[in-house]
Design an enzyme around this catalytic site. Structure first.
Site, PDB file in Angstrom:
ATOM      1  N   ASP A 123     -11.928 -12.397   9.951  1.00  0.00           N
ATOM      2  CA  ASP A 123     -10.945 -12.590   8.877  1.00  0.00           C
ATOM      3  C   ASP A 123      -9.600 -12.936   9.508  1.00  0.00           C
ATOM      4  O   ASP A 123      -8.877 -12.070   9.980  1.00  0.00           O
ATOM      5  CB  ASP A 123     -10.839 -11.287   8.081  1.00  0.00           C
ATOM      6  CG  ASP A 123      -9.861 -11.375   6.929  1.00  0.00           C
ATOM      7  OD1 ASP A 123      -9.633 -12.487   6.408  1.00  0.00           O
ATOM      8  OD2 ASP A 123      -9.332 -10.330   6.543  1.00  0.00           O
ATOM      9  N   ASP A 168       2.330   1.734   3.400  1.00  0.00           N
ATOM     10  CA  ASP A 168       3.254   0.731   3.952  1.00  0.00           C
ATOM     11  C   ASP A 168       4.681   1.239   3.764  1.00  0.00           C
ATOM     12  O   ASP A 168       5.594   0.859   4.496  1.00  0.00           O
ATOM     13  CB  ASP A 168       3.158  -0.617   3.226  1.00  0.00           C
ATOM     14  CG  ASP A 168       1.792  -1.259   3.373  1.00  0.00           C
ATOM     15  OD1 ASP A 168       1.064  -0.898   4.298  1.00  0.00           O
ATOM     16  OD2 ASP A 168       1.473  -2.134   2.535  1.00  0.00           O
ATOM     17  N   ASP A 210      -6.811 -14.404   8.241  1.00  0.00           N
ATOM     18  CA  ASP A 210      -5.564 -14.210   7.477  1.00  0.00           C
ATOM     19  C   ASP A 210      -4.458 -15.165   7.938  1.00  0.00           C
ATOM     20  O   ASP A 210      -3.304 -14.765   8.155  1.00  0.00           O
ATOM     21  CB  ASP A 210      -5.069 -12.755   7.587  1.00  0.00           C
ATOM     22  CG  ASP A 210      -5.950 -11.770   6.826  1.00  0.00           C
ATOM     23  OD1 ASP A 210      -6.540 -12.176   5.806  1.00  0.00           O
ATOM     24  OD2 ASP A 210      -6.035 -10.610   7.243  1.00  0.00           O
ATOM     25  N   GLU A 230     -10.888  -6.631  -5.055  1.00  0.00           N
ATOM     26  CA  GLU A 230     -10.893  -7.645  -3.983  1.00  0.00           C
ATOM     27  C   GLU A 230     -12.148  -7.485  -3.136  1.00  0.00           C
ATOM     28  O   GLU A 230     -12.387  -6.442  -2.544  1.00  0.00           O
ATOM     29  CB  GLU A 230      -9.638  -7.468  -3.119  1.00  0.00           C
ATOM     30  CG  GLU A 230      -9.583  -8.453  -1.964  1.00  0.00           C
ATOM     31  CD  GLU A 230      -8.287  -8.344  -1.161  1.00  0.00           C
ATOM     32  OE1 GLU A 230      -7.344  -7.666  -1.625  1.00  0.00           O
ATOM     33  OE2 GLU A 230      -8.248  -8.920  -0.066  1.00  0.00           O
ATOM     34  N   LYS A 289     -14.892  -8.649  -0.004  1.00  0.00           N
ATOM     35  CA  LYS A 289     -14.933  -9.179   1.364  1.00  0.00           C
ATOM     36  C   LYS A 289     -16.327  -8.885   1.909  1.00  0.00           C
ATOM     37  O   LYS A 289     -16.842  -7.787   1.685  1.00  0.00           O
ATOM     38  CB  LYS A 289     -13.858  -8.479   2.206  1.00  0.00           C
ATOM     39  CG  LYS A 289     -13.685  -9.058   3.593  1.00  0.00           C
ATOM     40  CD  LYS A 289     -12.517  -8.379   4.308  1.00  0.00           C
ATOM     41  CE  LYS A 289     -12.313  -8.978   5.675  1.00  0.00           C
ATOM     42  NZ  LYS A 289     -11.233  -8.294   6.409  1.00  0.00           N
ATOM     43  N   GLU A 311      -9.547 -13.424  -2.438  1.00  0.00           N
ATOM     44  CA  GLU A 311      -8.771 -13.864  -1.275  1.00  0.00           C
ATOM     45  C   GLU A 311      -9.452 -15.074  -0.647  1.00  0.00           C
ATOM     46  O   GLU A 311     -10.655 -15.066  -0.397  1.00  0.00           O
ATOM     47  CB  GLU A 311      -8.654 -12.741  -0.235  1.00  0.00           C
ATOM     48  CG  GLU A 311      -8.004 -13.253   1.048  1.00  0.00           C
ATOM     49  CD  GLU A 311      -7.709 -12.192   2.090  1.00  0.00           C
ATOM     50  OE1 GLU A 311      -7.167 -11.134   1.716  1.00  0.00           O
ATOM     51  OE2 GLU A 311      -8.017 -12.441   3.274  1.00  0.00           O
ATOM     52  N   ASP A 371      -5.013 -13.614  -3.486  1.00  0.00           N
ATOM     53  CA  ASP A 371      -4.525 -13.477  -2.117  1.00  0.00           C
ATOM     54  C   ASP A 371      -4.633 -14.831  -1.422  1.00  0.00           C
ATOM     55  O   ASP A 371      -5.730 -15.303  -1.102  1.00  0.00           O
ATOM     56  CB  ASP A 371      -5.355 -12.433  -1.338  1.00  0.00           C
ATOM     57  CG  ASP A 371      -4.888 -11.011  -1.623  1.00  0.00           C
ATOM     58  OD1 ASP A 371      -3.960 -10.831  -2.442  1.00  0.00           O
ATOM     59  OD2 ASP A 371      -5.446 -10.081  -1.016  1.00  0.00           O
ATOM     60  N   ASP A 427      -1.347 -13.164   1.385  1.00  0.00           N
ATOM     61  CA  ASP A 427      -1.927 -12.065   2.173  1.00  0.00           C
ATOM     62  C   ASP A 427      -2.343 -12.653   3.509  1.00  0.00           C
ATOM     63  O   ASP A 427      -3.509 -12.963   3.723  1.00  0.00           O
ATOM     64  CB  ASP A 427      -3.123 -11.440   1.443  1.00  0.00           C
ATOM     65  CG  ASP A 427      -3.639 -10.228   2.200  1.00  0.00           C
ATOM     66  OD1 ASP A 427      -2.947  -9.779   3.130  1.00  0.00           O
ATOM     67  OD2 ASP A 427      -4.737  -9.739   1.873  1.00  0.00           O
ATOM     68  N   MET A 467       2.721  -5.674  -7.614  1.00  0.00           N
ATOM     69  CA  MET A 467       1.381  -5.147  -7.327  1.00  0.00           C
ATOM     70  C   MET A 467       1.474  -4.010  -6.318  1.00  0.00           C
ATOM     71  O   MET A 467       2.301  -4.040  -5.419  1.00  0.00           O
ATOM     72  CB  MET A 467       0.510  -6.282  -6.771  1.00  0.00           C
ATOM     73  CG  MET A 467      -0.890  -5.897  -6.347  1.00  0.00           C
ATOM     74  SD  MET A 467      -1.017  -5.266  -4.658  1.00  0.00           S
ATOM     75  CE  MET A 467      -1.686  -6.693  -3.803  1.00  0.00           C
ATOM     76  N   HIS A 510       0.871  -1.170   0.000  1.00  0.00           N
ATOM     77  CA  HIS A 510       0.000   0.000   0.000  1.00  0.00           C
ATOM     78  C   HIS A 510       0.910   1.223   0.000  1.00  0.00           C
ATOM     79  O   HIS A 510       2.015   1.171   0.553  1.00  0.00           O
ATOM     80  CB  HIS A 510      -0.824   0.080   1.281  1.00  0.00           C
ATOM     81  CG  HIS A 510      -1.744  -1.071   1.518  1.00  0.00           C
ATOM     82  ND1 HIS A 510      -1.371  -2.190   2.196  1.00  0.00           N
ATOM     83  CD2 HIS A 510      -3.037  -1.240   1.174  1.00  0.00           C
ATOM     84  CE1 HIS A 510      -2.391  -3.024   2.260  1.00  0.00           C
ATOM     85  NE2 HIS A 510      -3.413  -2.478   1.640  1.00  0.00           N
ATOM     86  N   HIS A 516     -11.612 -14.384   2.470  1.00  0.00           N
ATOM     87  CA  HIS A 516     -12.798 -13.547   2.262  1.00  0.00           C
ATOM     88  C   HIS A 516     -13.952 -14.334   1.659  1.00  0.00           C
ATOM     89  O   HIS A 516     -15.110 -14.142   2.033  1.00  0.00           O
ATOM     90  CB  HIS A 516     -12.444 -12.355   1.374  1.00  0.00           C
ATOM     91  CG  HIS A 516     -11.432 -11.438   2.003  1.00  0.00           C
ATOM     92  ND1 HIS A 516     -10.947 -10.327   1.380  1.00  0.00           N
ATOM     93  CD2 HIS A 516     -10.810 -11.491   3.212  1.00  0.00           C
ATOM     94  CE1 HIS A 516     -10.065  -9.722   2.164  1.00  0.00           C
ATOM     95  NE2 HIS A 516      -9.956 -10.425   3.286  1.00  0.00           N
TER      96      HIS A 516
HETATM   97  C1  GLT Z   1      -5.773  -5.459   4.210  1.00  0.00           C
HETATM   98  C2  GLT Z   1      -6.786  -6.500   3.831  1.00  0.00           C
HETATM   99  C3  GLT Z   1      -6.331  -7.350   2.714  1.00  0.00           C
HETATM  100  C4  GLT Z   1      -6.161  -6.579   1.436  1.00  0.00           C
HETATM  101  C5  GLT Z   1      -5.063  -5.611   1.508  1.00  0.00           C
HETATM  102  C6  GLT Z   1      -5.039  -4.819   0.232  1.00  0.00           C
HETATM  103  S1  GLT Z   1      -5.146  -4.626   2.888  1.00  0.00           S
HETATM  104  O1  GLT Z   1      -4.700  -6.056   4.870  1.00  0.00           O
HETATM  105  O2  GLT Z   1      -7.056  -7.282   4.978  1.00  0.00           O
HETATM  106  O3  GLT Z   1      -7.214  -8.407   2.495  1.00  0.00           O
HETATM  107  O4  GLT Z   1      -5.807  -7.506   0.431  1.00  0.00           O
HETATM  108  O5  GLT Z   1      -5.619  -3.574   0.379  1.00  0.00           O
HETATM  109 MN    MN Z   2      -6.430  -9.549   0.798  1.00  0.00          MN
HETATM  110 MN    MN Z   3      -8.165 -11.064   4.740  1.00  0.00          MN
END
Ligand code: GLT
Ligand code: MN
Ligand code: MN
Length: 396
Positions: free
Chosen positions: A262, A64, A264, A188, A190, A224, A252, A294, A95, A61, A227
């Site tokens: 979420d 970042d 991750d 993306e 979610k 993702e 992702d 991600d 990206m 980003h 998501h």
């Molecule tokens: C954030 C989010 C991710 C996205 C990123 C891209 S930012 O961390 O949780 O799923 O992919 O903006």
């Molecule tokens: Mn993501």
């Molecule tokens: Mn996520």
């Protein structure tokens, strides 16, 4: 750390095209209930360590790398140092994206905010971030609208929100075209978090929106794992649809337990079977995109654990890729798949395909099927699934 693992066919190398967000390995473990557990890592250190581990590149980003309140000379200095780390390591930035969710300005959305000034600022911030991404060599630009949604349905007109989101994407496509940027946009989805409900909650919703844009050819998806699983969907099926439509621009990779926030989690740390079918899909179709992680290291880890996490994300992908190749060589599995394929043949009287013609339609209307035979056949999917499971568990 990585020394604990043998150098073998699961050892990541740049040609495998693995990438990480700066925000992923850089995650300090802050959560809604607790403070950070690790010190922040500088972008330069992240680039150097990931290069050592065999990654291809990093994604970012705008903020970042460059703090939101940096002056332009600070920005230039930071970017110079970062580029020199990229040059020294050979790492790439395939990206880039915009942080349109962290600052309080975006508490009620960015492109779909009710406040026209916030919408305009979101465009301004994104144009600067696109400039930065292009300067670093990015070819894909991701849009994750984390704050584009509501808790209070009465506060926003959801039809208007679609129009605003479309207007922003159309504006930014024109901006890219007018600057001759060779960027492709990847949307993306979610379903929720951080908003109670986020607009365009799944990749399917996003895909439908794309075809209403002024430049649909420039815009695809960045699905993702976590998501789509939060929405209760089979990830590989959604990805397959995107692939088939030529819209899988980025991905992702991470993991998620069903019915949670979420998480991750590290790729394939949960639902190894789902992860296997995803890797198999990408590899069988020779998908050319980046294998982007991600995900976040567990909050229990120190910096060593962060690099363990990064290394093993890549290693697991390669293990699953190897399993997918094994699946294609497994005699018994392939014999079962051939039995399935044998049924994919029309009766001679109907011809070769089900493509419409008036003649076929009329023959088909008169054709008499052996319906009992179709009803009674056993499909042997129990066996197929068990063989797949055994292959995944390492006993075949
Ligand atoms: C954030 C989010 C991710 C996205 C990123 C891209 S930012 O961390 O949780 O799923 O992919 O903006
Ligand atoms: Mn993501
Ligand atoms: Mn996520």
């Amino acid at each position: 750390m990585a020394k604990k693992y043998p150098t073998d066919k699961y050892t990541p190398r740049p040609e495998h095209h693995f990438t990480f967000g700066l925000w992923t390995v850089g995650n300090t473990g802050r959560d809604p209930f607790g403070a950070p557990v690790r010190a922040a890592l500088s972008p330069v250190r992240i680039v150097e360590r990931l290069a050592d581990l065999g990654a291809y590149g990093v994604n970012l980003h705008d903020n970042d790398l460059v703090p939101i309140d940096a002056t332009s000379s600070e920005r230039n200095q930071i970017v110079r140092e970062f580029k020199s780390a990229l040059r020294a390591t050979g790492m790439k930035v395939p990206m880039a994206t915009t942080n349109l969710f962290g600052d309080p300005i975006f508490k009620d959305g960015a492109f779909t905010s009710n406040d026209a000034r916030v919408r305009a600022f979101a465009l301004q911030k994104t144009m600067h971030a696109m400039d930065l991404g292009v300067e670093l060599g990015a070819k894909t630009y991701v849009f994750w609208g984390g704050r584009e949604g509501t808790e209070v349905n009465a506060s926003k007109n959801p039809v208007e929100a679609m129009k605003r989101f479309r207007e922003a994407l159309n504006f930014l496509c024109e901006y890219a075209i007018s600057n001759r940027y060779k960027l492709r946009f990847a949307l993306e989805a979610k379903p929720n978090e951080p908003r109670g409900d986020i607009f365009l909650p799944t990749s399917g919703h996003m895909l439908a929106l794309i075809y209403t844009l002024d430049h649909p050819e420039m815009v695809g998806l960045n699905p993702e794992v976590a998501h789509e699983q939060m929405a209760g969907l089979d990830f590989a099926h959604g990805v397959a649809q995107a692939l088939e439509a030529g819209k899988l621009f980025h991905i992702d990779l991470n993991a998620q337990k069903p019915g949670r926030f979420d998480q991750d989690l590290r790729f394939a740390s949960e639902d190894q079977k789902g992860a296997f079918f995803l890797v198999k899909l990408l590899e069988d179709n020779a998908w050319e995109g980046m294998r982007h992680f991600d995900s976040h290291p567990y909050r229990t880890e120190d910096e060593d654990g962060v690099w363990e996490f990064a290394y093993c994300s890549m290693r697991t992908y390669l293990i699953l890729k190897d399993r997918a190749a094994r699946f294609s060589r497994d005699r018994e599995i392939q014999a079962l798949l051939r039995t399935i394929a044998k049924r994919d043949v029309l009766p001679a009287a109907l011809g070769k395909s089900l493509k419409f013609s008036r003649a076929l339609a009329s023959r088909l209307k008169d054709y008499s099927f052996d319906l009992d035979r179709l009803r009674e056949q056993g499909l042997k999917y129990e066996r197929l699934d068990q063989l797949t499971t055994e292959l995944l568990l390492g006993v075949r």
